[in-house]
Design a protein around this motif. Structure first.
Motif, PDB file in Angstrom:
ATOM      1  N   GLU A   3       0.485  -1.617  -0.296  1.00 13.33           N
ATOM      2  CA  GLU A   3      -0.387   0.270   0.222  1.00 13.33           C
ATOM      3  C   GLU A   3       1.433   1.368  -0.527  1.00 13.33           C
ATOM      4  OE1 GLU A   3      -3.147   2.052   2.886  1.00 13.33           O
ATOM      5  OE2 GLU A   3      -3.446  -0.036   3.076  1.00 13.33           O
ATOM      6  N   LEU A   4       1.933   1.290   0.820  1.00 17.01           N
ATOM      7  CA  LEU A   4       2.752   2.503   0.853  1.00 17.01           C
ATOM      8  C   LEU A   4       3.526   2.290  -0.511  1.00 17.01           C
ATOM      9  CD1 LEU A   4       4.319   2.373   4.214  1.00 17.01           C
ATOM     10  CD2 LEU A   4       2.911   4.117   3.415  1.00 17.01           C
ATOM     11  N   SER A   5       4.088   1.876  -1.014  1.00 20.42           N
ATOM     12  CA  SER A   5       4.832   1.903  -2.052  1.00 20.42           C
ATOM     13  C   SER A   5       4.148   2.326  -3.701  1.00 20.42           C
ATOM     14  CB  SER A   5       5.524   0.365  -2.507  1.00 20.42           C
ATOM     15  OG  SER A   5       4.426  -0.605  -2.478  1.00 20.42           O
ATOM     16  N   GLU A   6       2.629   1.832  -3.566  1.00 24.17           N
ATOM     17  CA  GLU A   6       1.732   2.055  -4.576  1.00 24.17           C
ATOM     18  C   GLU A   6       0.910   3.905  -4.034  1.00 24.17           C
ATOM     19  OE1 GLU A   6      -1.609  -0.592  -4.279  1.00 24.17           O
ATOM     20  OE2 GLU A   6      -0.200  -2.098  -5.543  1.00 24.17           O
ATOM     21  N   THR A   7       1.026   4.228  -2.702  1.00 26.60           N
ATOM     22  CA  THR A   7       0.896   5.579  -2.219  1.00 26.60           C
ATOM     23  C   THR A   7       1.845   6.949  -2.540  1.00 26.60           C
ATOM     24  OG1 THR A   7       0.467   4.971  -0.496  1.00 26.60           O
ATOM     25  CG2 THR A   7       0.857   7.390  -0.086  1.00 26.60           C
ATOM     26  N   VAL A   8       0.707   7.735  -3.623  1.00 33.27           N
ATOM     27  CA  VAL A   8       2.527   8.775  -4.465  1.00 33.27           C
ATOM     28  C   VAL A   8       1.958   9.990  -3.485  1.00 33.27           C
ATOM     29  CG1 VAL A   8       1.998  10.655  -6.061  1.00 33.27           C
ATOM     30  CG2 VAL A   8       1.779   8.175  -6.631  1.00 33.27           C
ATOM     31  N   VAL A   9       3.475  10.583  -2.618  1.00 29.90           N
ATOM     32  CA  VAL A   9       3.020  11.903  -2.190  1.00 29.90           C
ATOM     33  C   VAL A   9       3.784  13.028  -2.733  1.00 29.90           C
ATOM     34  CG1 VAL A   9       4.869  12.492   0.136  1.00 29.90           C
ATOM     35  CG2 VAL A   9       3.592   9.770   0.127  1.00 29.90           C
ATOM     36  N   LYS A  15       7.858  27.702  -4.023  1.00 25.87           N
ATOM     37  CA  LYS A  15       7.681  28.606  -4.716  1.00 25.87           C
ATOM     38  C   LYS A  15       6.090  27.914  -5.185  1.00 25.87           C
ATOM     39  CE  LYS A  15      10.643  32.727  -5.218  1.00 25.87           C
ATOM     40  NZ  LYS A  15      12.333  33.487  -5.875  1.00 25.87           N
ATOM     41  N   GLY A  16       6.314  26.775  -5.852  1.00 33.00           N
ATOM     42  CA  GLY A  16       5.692  25.943  -5.688  1.00 33.00           C
ATOM     43  C   GLY A  16       6.196  25.799  -7.979  1.00 33.00           C
ATOM     44  N   LEU A  17       7.713  25.853  -8.117  1.00 32.78           N
ATOM     45  CA  LEU A  17       7.295  25.305  -9.256  1.00 32.78           C
ATOM     46  C   LEU A  17       8.457  24.087  -9.807  1.00 32.78           C
ATOM     47  CD1 LEU A  17       9.214  26.864 -12.007  1.00 32.78           C
ATOM     48  CD2 LEU A  17      11.255  27.658 -11.039  1.00 32.78           C
ATOM     49  N   VAL A  18       9.119  23.605  -8.513  1.00 38.40           N
ATOM     50  CA  VAL A  18       8.727  22.530  -8.668  1.00 38.40           C
ATOM     51  C   VAL A  18       8.689  21.526  -7.691  1.00 38.40           C
ATOM     52  CG1 VAL A  18      11.484  21.008  -8.779  1.00 38.40           C
ATOM     53  CG2 VAL A  18      11.738  22.710  -8.921  1.00 38.40           C
ATOM     54  N   VAL A  19       8.681  20.283  -8.159  1.00 39.94           N
ATOM     55  CA  VAL A  19       7.458  18.914  -7.663  1.00 39.94           C
ATOM     56  C   VAL A  19       8.474  17.758  -7.735  1.00 39.94           C
ATOM     57  CG1 VAL A  19       5.464  17.869  -7.697  1.00 39.94           C
ATOM     58  CG2 VAL A  19       5.377  20.681  -8.007  1.00 39.94           C
ATOM     59  N   ALA A  20       8.195  17.444  -6.174  1.00 44.68           N
ATOM     60  CA  ALA A  20       8.700  16.189  -6.254  1.00 44.68           C
ATOM     61  C   ALA A  20       7.777  14.701  -5.534  1.00 44.68           C
ATOM     62  CB  ALA A  20       9.890  16.165  -5.471  1.00 44.68           C
ATOM     63  N   GLN A  21       8.205  13.879  -7.287  1.00 44.25           N
ATOM     64  CA  GLN A  21       6.777  13.323  -6.249  1.00 44.25           C
ATOM     65  C   GLN A  21       7.617  11.700  -5.518  1.00 44.25           C
ATOM     66  OE1 GLN A  21       4.255  11.269  -9.870  1.00 44.25           O
ATOM     67  NE2 GLN A  21       2.505  13.122  -8.890  1.00 44.25           N
ATOM     68  N   MET A  31      10.162  14.148 -10.582  1.00 42.38           N
ATOM     69  CA  MET A  31      10.642  15.711 -10.380  1.00 42.38           C
ATOM     70  C   MET A  31      10.235  16.045 -11.814  1.00 42.38           C
ATOM     71  SD  MET A  31      14.065  17.640  -8.960  1.00 42.38           S
ATOM     72  CE  MET A  31      13.942  16.759  -7.844  1.00 42.38           C
ATOM     73  N   ARG A  32       9.207  17.472 -11.527  1.00 44.57           N
ATOM     74  CA  ARG A  32       9.073  18.404 -12.337  1.00 44.57           C
ATOM     75  C   ARG A  32       8.871  19.367 -12.513  1.00 44.57           C
ATOM     76  NH1 ARG A  32       4.428  20.973 -12.496  1.00 44.57           N
ATOM     77  NH2 ARG A  32       3.177  19.611 -11.192  1.00 44.57           N
ATOM     78  N   ILE A  33       9.403  20.218 -13.277  1.00 50.39           N
ATOM     79  CA  ILE A  33      10.152  21.535 -12.325  1.00 50.39           C
ATOM     80  C   ILE A  33       9.291  22.280 -14.056  1.00 50.39           C
ATOM     81  CG2 ILE A  33      12.022  23.378 -13.805  1.00 50.39           C
ATOM     82  CD1 ILE A  33      14.002  20.355 -12.697  1.00 50.39           C
ATOM     83  N   GLY A  34       8.815  23.304 -13.468  1.00 52.14           N
ATOM     84  CA  GLY A  34       7.861  24.396 -13.762  1.00 52.14           C
ATOM     85  C   GLY A  34       8.039  25.082 -15.370  1.00 52.14           C
ATOM     86  N   GLU A  35       7.712  25.841 -16.386  1.00 51.13           N
ATOM     87  CA  GLU A  35       8.006  26.670 -17.045  1.00 51.13           C
ATOM     88  C   GLU A  35       8.949  28.267 -16.292  1.00 51.13           C
ATOM     89  OE1 GLU A  35       8.290  26.476 -20.695  1.00 51.13           O
ATOM     90  OE2 GLU A  35       7.461  24.736 -19.936  1.00 51.13           O
ATOM     91  N   GLY A  36       9.026  28.666 -14.796  1.00 53.24           N
ATOM     92  CA  GLY A  36       9.374  29.954 -14.090  1.00 53.24           C
ATOM     93  C   GLY A  36      10.696  29.005 -14.336  1.00 53.24           C
ATOM     94  N   ASP A  44      19.937  29.098  -8.350  1.00 54.80           N
ATOM     95  CA  ASP A  44      18.324  29.045  -7.998  1.00 54.80           C
ATOM     96  C   ASP A  44      17.925  27.434  -8.436  1.00 54.80           C
ATOM     97  OD1 ASP A  44      19.121  31.153  -6.332  1.00 54.80           O
ATOM     98  OD2 ASP A  44      18.049  32.390  -8.060  1.00 54.80           O
ATOM     99  N   LEU A  45      17.161  27.332  -9.001  1.00 56.14           N
ATOM    100  CA  LEU A  45      17.124  26.312  -9.666  1.00 56.14           C
ATOM    101  C   LEU A  45      17.740  24.589  -8.653  1.00 56.14           C
ATOM    102  CD1 LEU A  45      14.855  24.512 -11.610  1.00 56.14           C
ATOM    103  CD2 LEU A  45      16.542  24.088 -13.549  1.00 56.14           C
ATOM    104  N   SER A  46      18.816  24.467  -9.259  1.00 55.17           N
ATOM    105  CA  SER A  46      19.462  23.752  -7.891  1.00 55.17           C
ATOM    106  C   SER A  46      18.612  23.889  -6.694  1.00 55.17           C
ATOM    107  CB  SER A  46      20.974  23.427  -7.627  1.00 55.17           C
ATOM    108  OG  SER A  46      21.311  22.568  -6.858  1.00 55.17           O
ATOM    109  N   LEU A  47      18.553  25.224  -5.704  1.00 57.17           N
ATOM    110  CA  LEU A  47      17.881  25.151  -4.489  1.00 57.17           C
ATOM    111  C   LEU A  47      16.728  24.476  -4.802  1.00 57.17           C
ATOM    112  CD1 LEU A  47      18.207  25.929  -1.491  1.00 57.17           C
ATOM    113  CD2 LEU A  47      17.530  28.268  -2.728  1.00 57.17           C
ATOM    114  N   ALA A  48      15.478  25.255  -5.767  1.00 56.82           N
ATOM    115  CA  ALA A  48      14.190  24.891  -5.734  1.00 56.82           C
ATOM    116  C   ALA A  48      14.192  23.029  -5.937  1.00 56.82           C
ATOM    117  CB  ALA A  48      13.661  25.464  -6.948  1.00 56.82           C
ATOM    118  N   CYS A  49      14.896  22.586  -6.577  1.00 54.85           N
ATOM    119  CA  CYS A  49      15.071  20.837  -6.333  1.00 54.85           C
ATOM    120  C   CYS A  49      15.441  20.404  -5.631  1.00 54.85           C
ATOM    121  CB  CYS A  49      15.839  20.395  -7.489  1.00 54.85           C
ATOM    122  SG  CYS A  49      15.746  21.048  -9.536  1.00 54.85           S
ATOM    123  N   SER A  50      16.262  20.800  -4.562  1.00 48.41           N
ATOM    124  CA  SER A  50      16.432  20.271  -3.307  1.00 48.41           C
ATOM    125  C   SER A  50      15.554  20.354  -2.153  1.00 48.41           C
ATOM    126  CB  SER A  50      17.836  21.206  -2.582  1.00 48.41           C
ATOM    127  OG  SER A  50      19.040  20.421  -3.683  1.00 48.41           O
TER     128      SER A  50
END
Length: 85
Positions: A3-9, A15-21, A31-36, A44-50
């Motif tokens: 169940e946990l392995s199928e759960t997506v968090v 800023k909501g620019l980078v989304v990690a699942q 990981m998804r990086i927005g157009e901004g 700054d992009l590296s920091l947002a990813c981290s």
């Protein structure tokens, strides 16, 4: 664990620019990086990813601990020390 392995968090940078699942056991899925990002420096992009990765991992750990607490409660046994109530 199934169940946990199928759960997506989802975690993200402030800023909501980078989304990690992650899945519920803490493994990264994507990981998804927005157009901004085009207006950001590499640093700054590296920091947002981290930040997104850290947020997602923290949320995955919280999800796992919550589910474990519920599992122990359902079984009628005390949770191990350090497990949130």
């Amino acid at each position: 664990n199934k169940e946990l392995s199928e759960t997506v968090v989802v975690g993200q940078d402030p800023k909501g620019l980078v989304v990690a699942q992650f899945n519920g056991i803490g493994s990264p899925i994507s990981m998804r990086i927005g157009e901004g990002h085009k207006d950001m420096s590499a640093e700054d992009l590296s920091l947002a990813c981290s930040q997104a990765m850290a947020d997602g991992h923290k949320r995955a750990q919280e999800t796992m601990m919550s589910r474990m607490s519920q599992m122990y409660a359902d079984a009628g046994v005390p949770a191990p020390p350090g497990t949130p109530p």
